[in-house]
Design a protein around this motif. Structure first.
Motif, PDB file in Angstrom:
ATOM      1  N   UNK A  46       0.643  -1.391  -0.030  1.00 44.55           N
ATOM      2  CA  UNK A  46      -0.032  -0.063   0.016  1.00 44.55           C
ATOM      3  C   UNK A  46       1.047   1.297   0.154  1.00 44.55           C
ATOM      4  N   UNK A  47       1.857   1.215   0.735  1.00 42.70           N
ATOM      5  CA  UNK A  47       2.766   2.405   0.933  1.00 42.70           C
ATOM      6  C   UNK A  47       3.475   2.670  -0.541  1.00 42.70           C
ATOM      7  N   UNK A  48       3.984   1.533  -1.211  1.00 43.33           N
ATOM      8  CA  UNK A  48       4.753   1.738  -2.473  1.00 43.33           C
ATOM      9  C   UNK A  48       3.811   2.120  -3.670  1.00 43.33           C
ATOM     10  N   UNK A  49       2.602   1.498  -3.331  1.00 39.20           N
ATOM     11  CA  UNK A  49       1.520   1.760  -4.548  1.00 39.20           C
ATOM     12  C   UNK A  49       1.569   3.004  -5.234  1.00 39.20           C
ATOM     13  N   UNK A  50       1.610   4.381  -4.493  1.00 36.91           N
ATOM     14  CA  UNK A  50       1.401   5.480  -5.256  1.00 36.91           C
ATOM     15  C   UNK A  50       2.662   5.986  -6.274  1.00 36.91           C
ATOM     16  N   UNK A  51       3.831   5.373  -5.672  1.00 40.20           N
ATOM     17  CA  UNK A  51       5.138   5.403  -6.633  1.00 40.20           C
ATOM     18  C   UNK A  51       4.909   4.537  -7.598  1.00 40.20           C
ATOM     19  N   UNK A  52       4.557   3.299  -7.467  1.00 42.07           N
ATOM     20  CA  UNK A  52       4.436   2.445  -8.800  1.00 42.07           C
ATOM     21  C   UNK A  52       3.425   2.910  -9.561  1.00 42.07           C
ATOM     22  N   UNK A  53       2.468   3.232  -9.251  1.00 50.23           N
ATOM     23  CA  UNK A  53       1.212   3.682 -10.277  1.00 50.23           C
ATOM     24  C   UNK A  53       1.428   4.680 -11.047  1.00 50.23           C
ATOM     25  N   UNK A  54       2.489   5.662 -10.450  1.00 57.65           N
ATOM     26  CA  UNK A  54       2.557   7.163 -11.267  1.00 57.65           C
ATOM     27  C   UNK A  54       3.651   6.891 -12.045  1.00 57.65           C
ATOM     28  N   UNK A  55       4.707   5.963 -11.951  1.00 55.19           N
ATOM     29  CA  UNK A  55       5.869   5.902 -12.662  1.00 55.19           C
ATOM     30  C   UNK A  55       6.294   4.611 -13.415  1.00 55.19           C
ATOM     31  N   UNK A  56       5.837   3.367 -12.592  1.00 54.33           N
ATOM     32  CA  UNK A  56       6.483   2.228 -13.042  1.00 54.33           C
ATOM     33  C   UNK A  56       5.457   1.183 -13.760  1.00 54.33           C
ATOM     34  N   UNK A  57       4.136   1.561 -13.965  1.00 61.14           N
ATOM     35  CA  UNK A  57       2.976   0.352 -14.568  1.00 61.14           C
ATOM     36  C   UNK A  57       3.606   0.042 -15.902  1.00 61.14           C
ATOM     37  N   UNK A  58       4.339   0.922 -16.728  1.00 61.11           N
ATOM     38  CA  UNK A  58       4.486   0.561 -18.044  1.00 61.11           C
ATOM     39  C   UNK A  58       5.676  -0.818 -18.034  1.00 61.11           C
ATOM     40  N   UNK A  59       6.104  -0.762 -17.011  1.00 69.40           N
ATOM     41  CA  UNK A  59       7.048  -2.008 -17.119  1.00 69.40           C
ATOM     42  C   UNK A  59       6.579  -3.309 -16.938  1.00 69.40           C
ATOM     43  N   UNK A 172      16.853 -13.674 -11.964  1.00 68.10           N
ATOM     44  CA  UNK A 172      16.748 -13.434 -13.473  1.00 68.10           C
ATOM     45  C   UNK A 172      15.675 -12.386 -13.728  1.00 68.10           C
ATOM     46  N   UNK A 173      14.646 -12.371 -13.076  1.00 65.82           N
ATOM     47  CA  UNK A 173      13.586 -11.382 -13.488  1.00 65.82           C
ATOM     48  C   UNK A 173      14.303  -9.803 -13.083  1.00 65.82           C
ATOM     49  N   UNK A 174      14.720  -9.802 -11.845  1.00 67.41           N
ATOM     50  CA  UNK A 174      15.192  -8.577 -11.390  1.00 67.41           C
ATOM     51  C   UNK A 174      16.220  -7.725 -12.608  1.00 67.41           C
ATOM     52  N   UNK A 175      16.943  -8.854 -13.419  1.00 70.39           N
ATOM     53  CA  UNK A 175      17.947  -7.971 -14.237  1.00 70.39           C
ATOM     54  C   UNK A 175      17.049  -7.384 -15.195  1.00 70.39           C
ATOM     55  N   UNK A 176      15.816  -7.441 -15.451  1.00 68.44           N
ATOM     56  CA  UNK A 176      15.338  -6.887 -16.614  1.00 68.44           C
ATOM     57  C   UNK A 176      14.124  -5.781 -16.396  1.00 68.44           C
ATOM     58  N   UNK A 177      13.699  -5.917 -14.861  1.00 72.85           N
ATOM     59  CA  UNK A 177      12.830  -4.924 -14.750  1.00 72.85           C
ATOM     60  C   UNK A 177      13.395  -4.079 -13.466  1.00 72.85           C
ATOM     61  N   UNK A 178      12.873  -2.956 -13.312  1.00 71.68           N
ATOM     62  CA  UNK A 178      13.393  -2.078 -12.180  1.00 71.68           C
ATOM     63  C   UNK A 178      13.126  -2.641 -10.783  1.00 71.68           C
ATOM     64  N   UNK A 180      11.714  -1.162  -8.076  1.00 72.43           N
ATOM     65  CA  UNK A 180      10.405  -0.852  -7.660  1.00 72.43           C
ATOM     66  C   UNK A 180       9.367  -1.814  -8.464  1.00 72.43           C
ATOM     67  N   UNK A 181       9.281  -1.945  -9.443  1.00 76.97           N
ATOM     68  CA  UNK A 181       8.331  -2.893 -10.088  1.00 76.97           C
ATOM     69  C   UNK A 181       8.411  -4.324  -9.892  1.00 76.97           C
ATOM     70  N   UNK A 182       9.750  -4.755  -9.622  1.00 84.60           N
ATOM     71  CA  UNK A 182       9.888  -6.221  -9.248  1.00 84.60           C
ATOM     72  C   UNK A 182       9.378  -6.457  -7.661  1.00 84.60           C
ATOM     73  N   UNK A 183       9.839  -5.419  -7.015  1.00 87.48           N
ATOM     74  CA  UNK A 183       9.358  -5.526  -5.412  1.00 87.48           C
ATOM     75  C   UNK A 183       7.822  -5.370  -5.477  1.00 87.48           C
ATOM     76  N   UNK A 184       7.318  -4.529  -6.117  1.00 88.57           N
ATOM     77  CA  UNK A 184       5.680  -4.477  -5.951  1.00 88.57           C
ATOM     78  C   UNK A 184       5.072  -5.668  -6.320  1.00 88.57           C
ATOM     79  N   UNK A 185       5.592  -6.294  -7.490  1.00 86.41           N
ATOM     80  CA  UNK A 185       5.028  -7.621  -7.978  1.00 86.41           C
ATOM     81  C   UNK A 185       5.156  -8.774  -6.870  1.00 86.41           C
TER      82      UNK A 185
END
Length: 299
Positions: A46-59, A172-178, A180-185
């Motif tokens: 929940x705390x990470x959601x605002x940052x993720x949805x503002x900048x990282x959803x395209x990943x 392996x996944x972490x090498x391809x995405x940021x 923030x995105x990996x942590x959120x997922x």
């Protein structure tokens, strides 16, 4: 590279203190291990959601089916790591539990040896034997106290293996995405897994006292988000080995806090075993060539 505004060791120190508080908050929370783990991960998401949805959803488009599978497995392993580690704190001391969880680098090397065929070095074998001997001393001392404490030690060791599996599936996944995105997922998948675990176990989602909600929230903010974020910031300025060594101070910080908060006294076997484990892990993560080079230059 520009110089940082503050010395990197200051954020690293704050990071160590932050992660050392994890076991303390768990012990203070009056709830089942699965519930504590669920709210820790839920509040983190929940705390990470605002940052993720503002900048990282395209990943999210970059994540393949295989990546989703590996991320899901990583999230499940992370969930059960927290369940077993938090449960271990009901049976054994903060010191024993946190020291045994620090064996993670050795579990990681075993995993990379079997799955990625990375070779075993003499240094790794020696450091592993030293650390294993230290964990034996801790477990033997706890067994002298009670079988229940030994059971807690075993839970902590399994939790250590699970966090290693989490890292192996995620690397392996972490090498391809940021980050923030990996942590959120992964955190989201872990939260869903924990939700169903709590539901199937028949544990209570609430109501809880205001103090309990505070511990749940602090677990998300301080060890999860603040501690690891500070380490990720510092890694730009210092070696990975510095971070690895710094993390080894978590059991020391946790043991000191547990002494003052819970009056947990350390037995000689815990002190000696803990020192031996930390020496073994230190030998594993430190680059011996750099140390030799340092002393050669000073000579």
């Amino acid at each position: 590279m520009n110089k940082p505004l503050i010395h990197p060791y200051i954020p690293i120190l704050i990071g160590v203190i932050s992660i050392s508080l994890s076991a303390i908050f768990v012990k203070l929370a009056q709830a089942d291990a699965g519930v504590i783990a669920f709210y820790r991960m839920l509040f983190s998401v929940l705390i990470m959601s605002p940052i993720f949805f503002m900048k990282y959803t395209k990943e999210l488009k970059l994540i393949t089916g295989r990546d989703w599978l590996f991320s899901s497995i990583a999230g499940i392993f992370l969930a059960f790591h927290f369940i077993l580690w938090f449960e271990s704190l009901n049976y054994t001391s903060v010191a024993s539990s946190t020291v045994l969880v620090t064996l993670q680098p050795l579990f990681a090397f075993v995993g990379t040896y079997f799955f990625f065929k990375e070779p075993l070095s003499v240094k790794t074998i020696i450091s592993g034997l030293i650390a294993i001997f230290g964990s034996f001393l801790i477990s033997w001392g706890d067994f002298q106290v009670s079988g229940i404490a030994l059971y807690g030690d075993m839970l902590a060791l399994i939790a250590c293996a699970l966090i290693t599996a989490y890292l192996l599936f995620g690397q392996e996944v972490r090498k391809r995405i940021s980050l923030i995105t990996y942590t959120m997922v992964v955190y989201s998948i872990s939260t869903i897994c924990l939700f169903f675990y709590v539901l199937l176990k028949g544990e209570s989602f609430g109501p809880y006292s205001a103090m309990n909600w505070m511990w749940f929230l602090l677990l998300a903010i301080i060890p999860n988000l603040l501690g690891h974020t500070l380490f990720n910031w510092a890694i730009k300025w210092v070696s990975t080995n510095v971070i690895s060594i710094a993390v080894l101070f978590e059991p020391i910080g946790a043991a000191i806090l547990a002494y003052y908060i819970f009056s947990e006294n350390l037995m000689p076997s815990q002190i000696i075993g803990g020192i031996v484990v930390l020496l073994g892990i230190t030998l594993f993560v430190v680059d011996l060539k750099l140390i030799k080079k340092f002393f050669y230059k000073k000579a």
